[in-house]
Motif scaffolding. Sequence first.
Motif, mmCIF file in Angstrom:
data_model
loop_
_atom_site.group_PDB
_atom_site.id
_atom_site.type_symbol
_atom_site.label_atom_id
_atom_site.label_comp_id
_atom_site.label_asym_id
_atom_site.label_seq_id
_atom_site.Cartn_x
_atom_site.Cartn_y
_atom_site.Cartn_z
ATOM 1 N N MET A 153 0.860 -1.194 0.000
ATOM 2 C CA MET A 153 0.000 0.000 0.000
ATOM 3 C C MET A 153 0.885 1.229 0.000
ATOM 4 S SD MET A 153 -3.110 1.008 0.059
ATOM 5 C CE MET A 153 -4.030 2.473 0.432
ATOM 6 N N VAL A 201 -1.324 7.254 0.035
ATOM 7 C CA VAL A 201 -2.749 7.137 0.363
ATOM 8 C C VAL A 201 -3.071 7.969 1.590
ATOM 9 C CG1 VAL A 201 -4.547 5.559 1.126
ATOM 10 C CG2 VAL A 201 -2.968 4.867 -0.662
ATOM 11 N N ALA A 208 -7.377 2.041 1.821
ATOM 12 C CA ALA A 208 -7.707 3.202 0.993
ATOM 13 C C ALA A 208 -9.075 3.767 1.354
ATOM 14 C CB ALA A 208 -7.670 2.813 -0.479
ATOM 15 N N LEU A 212 -2.460 5.288 -7.755
ATOM 16 C CA LEU A 212 -1.714 4.301 -6.971
ATOM 17 C C LEU A 212 -0.804 3.457 -7.853
ATOM 18 C CD1 LEU A 212 -4.462 3.059 -4.490
ATOM 19 C CD2 LEU A 212 -2.746 4.837 -4.158
ATOM 20 N N LYS A 257 -15.908 9.496 -1.256
ATOM 21 C CA LYS A 257 -14.672 8.827 -1.672
ATOM 22 C C LYS A 257 -14.832 8.223 -3.059
ATOM 23 C CE LYS A 257 -13.398 7.682 3.068
ATOM 24 N NZ LYS A 257 -13.292 6.604 4.072
ATOM 25 N N LEU A 267 -13.027 5.597 -5.872
ATOM 26 C CA LEU A 267 -12.042 4.553 -6.162
ATOM 27 C C LEU A 267 -12.244 4.150 -7.614
ATOM 28 C CD1 LEU A 267 -11.003 1.674 -3.837
ATOM 29 C CD2 LEU A 267 -11.288 1.255 -6.262
ATOM 30 N N ILE A 309 -7.326 6.430 -6.084
ATOM 31 C CA ILE A 309 -8.339 6.823 -5.105
ATOM 32 C C ILE A 309 -8.372 8.338 -5.000
ATOM 33 C CG2 ILE A 309 -8.197 4.730 -3.696
ATOM 34 C CD1 ILE A 309 -6.395 6.321 -1.794
#
Length: 612
Positions: free
Chosen positions: A1, A5, A314, A521, A579, A581, A590
């Motif tokens: 990850m 983020v 995320a 990402l 949010k 994604l 994201i």
Amino acid sequence: MDERVSDLFGSGNAPESGSFSSASASNSSNSTHRTSKSYNVALRKASKKSKRNSKPLFSVNFKASNNAPYLPPEVRLISLKLVNPTQYRFEHLATQMKWRLQEGRGEAVYQIGVEDNGMAVGLSEEEMRASLRTLHRLAEKVGADITVLREQEVEYDTEVPRKIAEVLVRKVPDDQQFLDLRVAVLGNVDSGKSTLLGVLTQGELDNGRGRARLNLFRHLHEIQTGRTSSISFEILGFNSKGEVVNYSESRTAEEICESASKMITFIDLAGHHKYLKTTIFGLTSYCPDFAMLVVSASTGIAGTTREHLGLAMALKVPIFIVVSKVDLCTRATVERTVRQLERVLKQPGCNKVPMVVGNTDDAVIAAQQFAQSPNITPIFTLSSVSGESLDLLKVFFNIIPPLSNSKAQEELMQQLTEFQVDEIYTVPEVGTVVGGTLYSGICREGDRLVVGPTDSGQFHELTIGSIQRNRSACRVLKAGQAATLALSDFDRSLLRKGMVMVSPEMEPTICWKFEAEIVLLFHAKTFHKGFQVTVHIRNVRQTATVEAVYGKEELRTGEKAVVLFKFIKHPEYLKVGAKVLFREGVTKGIGHVTKLQPISDHHPSHSENEDS
């Protein structure tokens, strides 16, 4: 990850300290504030500490969200005053318990044998029994039950053994108003997710060949392959005494709801990469309170495990880990898998604090700390075949508190009704039925709402017939609760996933285009104007085209920008701050919605408020 983020959404690290301990009103200036770490050290080592080394403990912890911890104005510790209280003191304590149960949405944890300044002095055996009797009387008065979670001996410069105790107080259910927590179940294919849920909810161990999971599957091909491809829901209840209420003893879902004070709703998601869009939809649409990542002890971190962990982080869903199938491995293999998980969790992009749960005390501490700080990540090692350590996971589910307090829910309930449509069914003799989550407001049988948007951005009127929650009838649906609503003779062809049902007074904002601040990402090449991605925003899942990348020609992995998206098929109902994604093949990113461009000819009243 990627650690970027956290740069986009903020660190997400709530303070470790989750509450204040205060003395009586006359001594309020001596209130003590300690971290949850001090609490655990004190309780674990209480038997080896003397009075001068005792650490302050604190009683109950509430947290409104991952971003803003909620600290109640006064959380009292229970001390020797519980022994034979006066009538006035008893009434005061009953009022205090009622307030705490209301703040904790039906739950509160008390420590007995702790001074008002937080020092663990303990009580003698006789004093402890008297205090528990008083606490039981208090609970009866406010319509609750008590469960002793654990007891611990402490040294206190005396020859008489002294103990401190931790007691869970839980409201007896009233008219289906139980505490409901949603847990999304993630993990790689064949890690044992559905089998674990089958064992928890059915009350019978697996036979090693997948018998426990058969009741969870919804399609024939799932039974044939043993792989989940759709989203299914299972329930596990706990009564006011902390006892498990499930489908054992031939209980129906309605009986479970009637006798449970606390309900855990498991959202069983797909593990195979082919069904990733279904898994993402489950995480974004159903608003889970927590995520349970199941990892096979024999294979370790493999397949989609890292990807599911990254998705939960995320979306800022607190996550805990269950290492399954320990009966198939040697102890060394299990420990190697746990160490592998610990290394991943401690990486800079995760910044988690792994906490291996080995006994009941660990499970109690893990449940309390997990709700306080999103950094704490409990790790359970268990078997669905032998039943090893299953009880620890049940203790964890029994104690874990909700992330939002009653005040936050009341504020949502006062807003206009907004229901997300996630599933659509046709039921014989009932008609059209929609399933989803009530995002705000209150919904009752007979309410008139509007549903949309259609392909042209219009909304249609409808009337709510009956309501079912956890497969049993329900008269009133409150904000944050999931349910199915019968729409009687409403035409199913006018409905689709991603729609909303709202109050007619809301005049919802509908848009083809929206701006979002995003971070890329991963992308193999460059991300530029004209690129198409699948966008997930709450219950919306649709392909969108990149219309513009502001300030840059193109984006590469790890870069941020404000991007203008345009939906391809039909307009959607969105809100600023939601949010985002998005994905396309190996491309993932994201962000959050920053600006809407409403359809002015359908909803002119919103054209001036697109930034609000």
